[in-house]
Design a protein around this motif. Structure first.
Motif, PDB file in Angstrom:
ATOM      1  N   ALA A   1       0.649  -1.181   0.142  1.00 57.02           N
ATOM      2  CA  ALA A   1       0.051   0.008   0.004  1.00 57.02           C
ATOM      3  C   ALA A   1       0.714   1.374   0.027  1.00 57.02           C
ATOM      4  O   ALA A   1       0.556   2.183  -0.629  1.00 57.02           O
ATOM      5  N   ARG A   2       1.809   1.190   0.656  1.00 59.22           N
ATOM      6  CA  ARG A   2       2.783   2.364   0.826  1.00 59.22           C
ATOM      7  C   ARG A   2       3.601   2.599  -0.561  1.00 59.22           C
ATOM      8  O   ARG A   2       3.757   3.712  -1.028  1.00 59.22           O
ATOM      9  N   LEU A   3       4.076   1.444  -1.089  1.00 52.00           N
ATOM     10  CA  LEU A   3       4.730   1.456  -2.536  1.00 52.00           C
ATOM     11  C   LEU A   3       3.734   2.159  -3.689  1.00 52.00           C
ATOM     12  O   LEU A   3       4.149   2.959  -4.487  1.00 52.00           O
ATOM     13  N   THR A   4       2.639   1.893  -3.342  1.00 51.05           N
ATOM     14  CA  THR A   4       1.298   2.235  -4.338  1.00 51.05           C
ATOM     15  C   THR A   4       1.217   4.011  -4.122  1.00 51.05           C
ATOM     16  O   THR A   4       1.255   4.480  -5.092  1.00 51.05           O
ATOM     17  N   GLU A   5       1.367   4.467  -2.988  1.00 56.05           N
ATOM     18  CA  GLU A   5       1.249   5.780  -2.622  1.00 56.05           C
ATOM     19  C   GLU A   5       2.573   6.544  -3.453  1.00 56.05           C
ATOM     20  O   GLU A   5       2.378   7.655  -3.977  1.00 56.05           O
ATOM     21  N   LEU A   6       3.662   5.932  -3.196  1.00 57.59           N
ATOM     22  CA  LEU A   6       4.735   6.395  -3.697  1.00 57.59           C
ATOM     23  C   LEU A   6       4.690   6.399  -5.298  1.00 57.59           C
ATOM     24  O   LEU A   6       5.539   7.321  -5.860  1.00 57.59           O
ATOM     25  N   SER A   7       4.101   5.634  -5.980  1.00 57.38           N
ATOM     26  CA  SER A   7       4.013   5.537  -7.339  1.00 57.38           C
ATOM     27  C   SER A   7       3.229   6.652  -7.695  1.00 57.38           C
ATOM     28  O   SER A   7       3.374   6.825  -9.125  1.00 57.38           O
ATOM     29  N   ASP A   8       2.421   7.278  -6.941  1.00 62.02           N
ATOM     30  CA  ASP A   8       1.895   8.679  -7.503  1.00 62.02           C
ATOM     31  C   ASP A   8       3.002   9.561  -7.807  1.00 62.02           C
ATOM     32  O   ASP A   8       2.745  10.603  -8.488  1.00 62.02           O
ATOM     33  N   GLN A   9       3.954   9.566  -7.188  1.00 57.77           N
ATOM     34  CA  GLN A   9       5.141  10.761  -7.480  1.00 57.77           C
ATOM     35  C   GLN A   9       6.081  10.463  -8.634  1.00 57.77           C
ATOM     36  O   GLN A   9       6.850  11.298  -8.795  1.00 57.77           O
ATOM     37  N   LEU A  10       5.878   9.242  -9.400  1.00 58.47           N
ATOM     38  CA  LEU A  10       6.685   8.765 -10.513  1.00 58.47           C
ATOM     39  C   LEU A  10       6.815   9.823 -11.737  1.00 58.47           C
ATOM     40  O   LEU A  10       5.439  10.339 -11.814  1.00 58.47           O
ATOM     41  N   HIS A  11       7.856  10.013 -12.451  1.00 61.55           N
ATOM     42  CA  HIS A  11       7.869  10.601 -13.483  1.00 61.55           C
ATOM     43  C   HIS A  11       8.312  10.081 -14.559  1.00 61.55           C
ATOM     44  O   HIS A  11       9.087   9.036 -14.593  1.00 61.55           O
ATOM     45  N   ALA A  12       7.419  10.133 -15.759  1.00 62.76           N
ATOM     46  CA  ALA A  12       7.875   9.557 -17.125  1.00 62.76           C
ATOM     47  C   ALA A  12       8.518  10.637 -17.953  1.00 62.76           C
ATOM     48  O   ALA A  12       7.805  11.532 -18.268  1.00 62.76           O
ATOM     49  N   ALA A  13       9.631  10.359 -18.445  1.00 63.03           N
ATOM     50  CA  ALA A  13      10.215  11.084 -19.340  1.00 63.03           C
ATOM     51  C   ALA A  13      10.141  10.937 -20.871  1.00 63.03           C
ATOM     52  O   ALA A  13      10.147  11.942 -21.642  1.00 63.03           O
ATOM     53  N   ASP A  14       9.255   9.806 -21.042  1.00 65.83           N
ATOM     54  CA  ASP A  14       8.832   9.590 -22.613  1.00 65.83           C
ATOM     55  C   ASP A  14       7.554   8.359 -22.195  1.00 65.83           C
ATOM     56  O   ASP A  14       7.251   7.970 -21.222  1.00 65.83           O
ATOM     57  N   TYR A  15       6.938   8.059 -23.365  1.00 60.93           N
ATOM     58  CA  TYR A  15       5.803   7.182 -23.371  1.00 60.93           C
ATOM     59  C   TYR A  15       6.212   5.972 -22.892  1.00 60.93           C
ATOM     60  O   TYR A  15       5.298   5.248 -22.374  1.00 60.93           O
TER      61      TYR A  15
ATOM     62  N   GLU B   1       2.589  -0.244 -15.739  1.00 55.00           N
ATOM     63  CA  GLU B   1       2.860  -1.647 -15.438  1.00 55.00           C
ATOM     64  C   GLU B   1       3.205  -1.960 -13.878  1.00 55.00           C
ATOM     65  O   GLU B   1       2.510  -2.981 -13.474  1.00 55.00           O
ATOM     66  N   LEU B   2       3.738  -0.881 -13.421  1.00 58.80           N
ATOM     67  CA  LEU B   2       4.050  -1.162 -11.835  1.00 58.80           C
ATOM     68  C   LEU B   2       2.953  -0.788 -10.944  1.00 58.80           C
ATOM     69  O   LEU B   2       2.631  -1.698 -10.318  1.00 58.80           O
ATOM     70  N   ARG B   3       2.082   0.006 -11.395  1.00 54.81           N
ATOM     71  CA  ARG B   3       0.959   0.302 -10.724  1.00 54.81           C
ATOM     72  C   ARG B   3       0.031  -1.213 -10.789  1.00 54.81           C
ATOM     73  O   ARG B   3      -0.649  -1.137 -10.115  1.00 54.81           O
ATOM     74  N   GLU B   4      -0.081  -1.673 -12.156  1.00 54.48           N
ATOM     75  CA  GLU B   4      -0.891  -2.964 -12.300  1.00 54.48           C
ATOM     76  C   GLU B   4      -0.474  -3.924 -11.140  1.00 54.48           C
ATOM     77  O   GLU B   4      -1.099  -4.694 -10.733  1.00 54.48           O
ATOM     78  N   ARG B   5       0.767  -4.187 -11.414  1.00 53.14           N
ATOM     79  CA  ARG B   5       1.596  -5.170 -10.602  1.00 53.14           C
ATOM     80  C   ARG B   5       0.882  -4.913  -9.280  1.00 53.14           C
ATOM     81  O   ARG B   5       0.756  -5.946  -8.180  1.00 53.14           O
ATOM     82  N   LEU B   6       1.254  -3.629  -8.631  1.00 54.83           N
ATOM     83  CA  LEU B   6       1.005  -3.306  -6.968  1.00 54.83           C
ATOM     84  C   LEU B   6      -0.542  -3.810  -6.830  1.00 54.83           C
ATOM     85  O   LEU B   6      -0.667  -4.308  -5.757  1.00 54.83           O
ATOM     86  N   LEU B   7      -1.580  -3.492  -7.542  1.00 57.89           N
ATOM     87  CA  LEU B   7      -2.726  -3.649  -7.221  1.00 57.89           C
ATOM     88  C   LEU B   7      -3.036  -5.340  -7.323  1.00 57.89           C
ATOM     89  O   LEU B   7      -3.707  -5.771  -6.405  1.00 57.89           O
ATOM     90  N   VAL B   8      -2.302  -5.957  -8.414  1.00 54.52           N
ATOM     91  CA  VAL B   8      -2.622  -7.660  -8.119  1.00 54.52           C
ATOM     92  C   VAL B   8      -1.979  -8.130  -7.025  1.00 54.52           C
ATOM     93  O   VAL B   8      -2.461  -8.929  -6.410  1.00 54.52           O
ATOM     94  N   CYS B   9      -1.078  -7.336  -6.569  1.00 53.24           N
ATOM     95  CA  CYS B   9      -0.237  -7.940  -5.366  1.00 53.24           C
ATOM     96  C   CYS B   9      -1.221  -7.711  -4.294  1.00 53.24           C
ATOM     97  O   CYS B   9      -1.398  -8.860  -3.306  1.00 53.24           O
TER      98      CYS B   9
END
Length: 559
Positions: free
Chosen positions: A466-480, A488-496
């Motif tokens: 749950a904490r890692l899911t919160e941290l994933s909100d802060q991620l930055h993508a330099a490209d698509y 993909e990370l957020r999908e895996r976290l929810l499945v976890c």
């Protein structure tokens, strides 16, 4: 951001085995417009990407579909949907023959009959099976294929599918797709747990690393009912190469032996989970390493194995060559993989009825993403794709499309824009993914704990995920491409989180290693011969217990 809006009769998410065959079926039976969205390229995507050397689900001469149902039910110790298994099994042979007509090479004997491998398998030359499927689909005028399009979420209102949202990985085009019926065929989930080979070689795993549980995650968020995520799949594989062991066990009759040369497979049992459990137990008892005994096989069998692995796992053939020892000269060491969530080998996935309809109206599931029907393999995915396609055509005749609401569209666009424009936090996607895998390995029954867990550990795992899911909100993508990695990370976290909830809910050990609960180390038929399902309500996962669908019965939804 460039926004493209599309309309179609049927949207297929995932251009793998089930997705492609569904498109072929729809085109054969109607003039409905079909759109396939595939985040890679359908020519070499999905579990068939690298090829396969056998069809592991086939009704061989002298057998009937019910025999296959009985086999799968026994292997899963009763927690299956017999109605799904039977409707799948009844189509295994016809989809096989169709693939042969499309160009698949199936080995035949002198009498022109298929060469069987065991009671349920056929030998094939399947290195080009996926390109054969893709070529047939690409030739269909009513089918549009959008490669490199990553679908990230459904539009659902009042439990009715309206369409989907996604983006093109290469040029960043945002897609808002309206569809009357949608089929999810995105496969299962790999990468939840720390793999045998972390770091540079983390791609060397049994299940495709690009299968992230996206279909599961979209369904969970939308409130679809899911089933049996606690029946994780752990593959018994050749050490280092993670090559399949069935080719050795069935192809040349290789037995599982410990370092003392003792055959141990009959001591623990011969189901899929018991084969893994026996290997783990022998290692813990100090009788490892464990092997498949190939020493002494014939030169002809040597040659057959070397060629067979070139079709699907060339690294194993290369290992024999590099070592200078053929299989007949050295036993093959074996080990378990990390756990996966996959409905093609176990019963994890969407809760569907015999039409492969999910609990969301207008949404269908087939292949590894559909639950309740284990031991599908390639032909089972084809069969489910056909069933779902026919069901969607029936659905189209009595339903009209419902366009997505603009507020929901803007919400998804804003989420994508957030990741592309935020400055980012202290962590990147790869660091959070590594942390997720460490948590699951340590507290939710990974390789590091010999697949064992207890309730207190699962509670710790859930808090950390749950904490890692919160941290994933802060991620930055330099490209698509990086934007895809974030999703993909957020999908895996929810499945976890779903896996943890299911593992905690089933208070027994029915499948050793697959769900080895140290608090409840015994099987409990009196209380747990039932399905453990779940659905998300108001952001929280709720566990739903369902009675078994008895033999001879069919379960159908009532929306």
């Amino acid at each position: 951001m460039k926004i493209e809006r599309c309309k179609t009769d049927v949207l297929i998410i995932g251009g793998g085995t089930a997705g492609c065959y569904a498109a072929l079926t729809i085109a054969d039976q109607s003039d409905a417009k079909v759109l396939i969205c595939e985040k890679a390229h359908i020519k070499r995507s999905g579990c068939l990407a690298a090829g396969v050397n056998a069809l592991n689900a086939y009704i061989t001469e002298g057998r009937v579909p019910q025999d296959y149902v009985d086999y799968a039910r026994k292997d899963a110790d009763g927690i299956v949907r017999g109605d799904l298994l039977l409707t799948m099994s009844e189509r295994l042979n016809q989809v096989t023959e169709h693939m042969e007509r499309l160009g698949l090479v199936i080995l035949k004997d002198a009498n022109g009959k298929y060469v069987a491998r065991g009671n349920r398998n056929l030998k094939i030359n399947g290195e080009n099976m996926k390109p054969i499927l893709a070529k047939a689909v690409e030739a269909l005028p009513q089918v549009t294929i959008k490669n490199h399009v990553n679908i990230t979420d459904f539009f659902v209102k009042d439990n009715r599918i309206q369409g989907t949202f996604g983006f093109n990985i290469q040029d960043g085009t945002m897609y808002v797709i309206e569809a009357n019926a949608v089929m999810i065929a995105t496969g299962g989930a790999a990468g939840l747990y720390k793999p045998n080979h972390p770091g540079f070689s983390r791609h060397k795993m049994w299940y495709p690393p690009f299968n992230t549980g996206a279909g599961y995650a979209m369904g969970i968020r939308a409130g679809a009912e899911m089933t049996t995520f606690e029946m994780r799949f752990i593959a018994l594989r050749c050490k280092d190469t993670i090559a399949p062991t069935g080719t050795l066990a069935q192809g040349v009759g290789a037995k599982q032996v410990n370092s003392l040369g003792e055959v141990y497979e009959t001591k623990y049992g011969l189901t899929t989970s018991e084969r893994v459990y026996g290997t783990v137990s022998e290692n813990l008892a100090g009788r490892g390493p464990c092997y498949l005994r190939t020493e002494g096989i014939t030169p002809e069998q040597d040659d057959s194995l070397m060629k067979a692995y070139l079709n699907m796992a060339p690294s194993q053939t290369l290992k024999w060559i590099e070592n200078g020892r053929k299989p007949s000269q050295q036993n093959v060491e074996i080990e378990g993989t990390e756990p996966y969530i996959v409905g093609g080998h176990t019963a994890s996935g969407y809760w569907v009825d015999t039409k492969r309809a999910t609990t969301i109206e207008g949404l269908y599931a087939a292949g590894d993403v559909a639950g309740g029907c284990p031991q599908k393999y390639v032909t089972g995915a084809l069969a489910e794709g056909e069933i779902a396609a026919e069901s969607m055509l029936e659905f189209l005749r009595s339903h009209t499309p419902v366009p997505p609401e603009e507020a929901a569209v803007q919400e998804h666009l804003a989420e994508a824009a957030h990741f592309l424009t935020t400055d980012g936090g202290l962590f990147d996607t790869e660091q959070l993914e590594d942390a997720m895998q460490t948590v699951m390995d340590t507290y939710a029954g990974g390789i590091g704990t010999n697949y064992r867990f207890h309730e207190k550990e699962l509670g710790i795992a859930d808090d950390k995920i749950a904490r890692l899911t919160e941290l994933s909100d802060q991620l930055h993508a330099a490209d698509y491409q990086e934007l895809m990695y974030i999703y993909e990370l957020r999908e895996r976290l929810l499945v976890c989180r779903s896996v943890i909830a299911h593992l905690k809910a089933r208070k027994e050990t029915r499948w050793h290693s697959f769900a080895e609960n140290l608090d409840y180390p015994e099987k409990d038929d009196a209380h747990w011969k039932k399905y453990v399902n779940s659905r998300m309500k108001n952001g929280k996962l709720e566990i739903v217990f369902r009675d078994l669908v008895e033999e001879g019965q069919n379960y159908e939804h009532c929306h």
